[in-house]
Design a protein around this motif. Sequence first.
Motif, PDB file in Angstrom:
ATOM      1  N   VAL A   1       0.796  -0.999   0.002  1.00 33.81           N
ATOM      2  CA  VAL A   1      -0.074   0.131  -0.071  1.00 33.81           C
ATOM      3  C   VAL A   1       1.005   1.394   0.049  1.00 33.81           C
ATOM      4  O   VAL A   1       1.838   1.438   0.795  1.00 33.81           O
ATOM      5  N   LEU A   2       0.855   2.264  -0.932  1.00 37.63           N
ATOM      6  CA  LEU A   2       1.420   3.326  -0.968  1.00 37.63           C
ATOM      7  C   LEU A   2       0.551   4.590  -0.899  1.00 37.63           C
ATOM      8  O   LEU A   2      -0.622   4.869  -1.370  1.00 37.63           O
ATOM      9  N   ASP A   3       1.131   5.554  -0.402  1.00 35.92           N
ATOM     10  CA  ASP A   3       0.351   6.746  -0.248  1.00 35.92           C
ATOM     11  C   ASP A   3       0.961   7.839  -1.135  1.00 35.92           C
ATOM     12  O   ASP A   3       2.414   8.018  -0.810  1.00 35.92           O
ATOM     13  N   LEU A   4       0.465   8.554  -1.820  1.00 34.41           N
ATOM     14  CA  LEU A   4       0.795   9.431  -2.637  1.00 34.41           C
ATOM     15  C   LEU A   4       1.126  11.052  -1.998  1.00 34.41           C
ATOM     16  O   LEU A   4       1.574  11.848  -2.497  1.00 34.41           O
ATOM     17  N   GLU A   5       0.523  11.208  -0.821  1.00 30.82           N
ATOM     18  CA  GLU A   5       0.053  12.571  -0.099  1.00 30.82           C
ATOM     19  C   GLU A   5       0.970  12.156   1.177  1.00 30.82           C
ATOM     20  O   GLU A   5       1.175  11.392   1.680  1.00 30.82           O
ATOM     21  N   GLU A   6       1.502  13.705   1.461  1.00 29.46           N
ATOM     22  CA  GLU A   6       2.340  13.619   2.645  1.00 29.46           C
ATOM     23  C   GLU A   6       1.323  14.038   3.700  1.00 29.46           C
ATOM     24  O   GLU A   6       2.067  13.910   4.921  1.00 29.46           O
ATOM     25  N   GLY A   7       0.368  14.542   3.619  1.00 36.11           N
ATOM     26  CA  GLY A   7      -0.465  15.107   4.795  1.00 36.11           C
ATOM     27  C   GLY A   7      -0.732  13.932   6.020  1.00 36.11           C
ATOM     28  O   GLY A   7      -0.690  12.558   5.432  1.00 36.11           O
ATOM     29  N   GLU A   8      -1.351  14.251   6.990  1.00 35.84           N
ATOM     30  CA  GLU A   8      -1.741  13.576   7.923  1.00 35.84           C
ATOM     31  C   GLU A   8      -3.125  12.693   7.535  1.00 35.84           C
ATOM     32  O   GLU A   8      -3.898  13.537   6.707  1.00 35.84           O
ATOM     33  N   TRP A   9      -3.330  11.593   8.206  1.00 34.82           N
ATOM     34  CA  TRP A   9      -4.355  10.913   7.604  1.00 34.82           C
ATOM     35  C   TRP A   9      -5.710  11.080   8.443  1.00 34.82           C
ATOM     36  O   TRP A   9      -5.184  11.746   9.804  1.00 34.82           O
ATOM     37  N   ARG A  10      -6.809  11.578   7.897  1.00 38.36           N
ATOM     38  CA  ARG A  10      -8.086  11.744   8.801  1.00 38.36           C
ATOM     39  C   ARG A  10      -9.169  10.647   8.588  1.00 38.36           C
ATOM     40  O   ARG A  10      -9.019  10.128   7.594  1.00 38.36           O
ATOM     41  N   GLY A  11      -9.965  10.624   9.707  1.00 37.64           N
ATOM     42  CA  GLY A  11     -10.865   9.465   9.576  1.00 37.64           C
ATOM     43  C   GLY A  11     -12.131   9.771  10.256  1.00 37.64           C
ATOM     44  O   GLY A  11     -12.195  10.931  11.247  1.00 37.64           O
TER      45      GLY A  11
END
Length: 124
Positions: free
Chosen positions: A101-111
């Motif tokens: 699983v790769l994340d292209l964004e640098e920001g914090e995760w929110r849920g």
Amino acid sequence: MFFVDRSAVVLKPTQVFLDWLNQTDSDLPDLTLAQLRANCSVFLIPIFDTPEQAVAYFSEHYQQIFLSELASWVEDARLYPKNLNLETFWQFFELDVHDMVLDLEEGEWRGSAVLPTSSQFLLG
């Protein structure tokens, strides 16, 4: 781009799910299984050594997942299958497990919470 320290599980509805869904509401559009499977829920779970371990983990958490999936299609819980057990869950869904699983964004995760805890009465 960053590696995410999780595996992704794609939850795919089966024909049994589609048959149940079609019985719940005559106003639903005619959906095919391919259409249902074109936009499935994806769950992030811990990384395991084998896909079988990921399936076992999913089995341990099936109740919350099952209710969430049913509620995303049908609001009236009285229309849910009588048996919301693990066997019914596996008749309704199949899994695809992906360990990269790769994340292209640098920001914090929110849920946010998906299933209110008051829905637990359905599983009694």
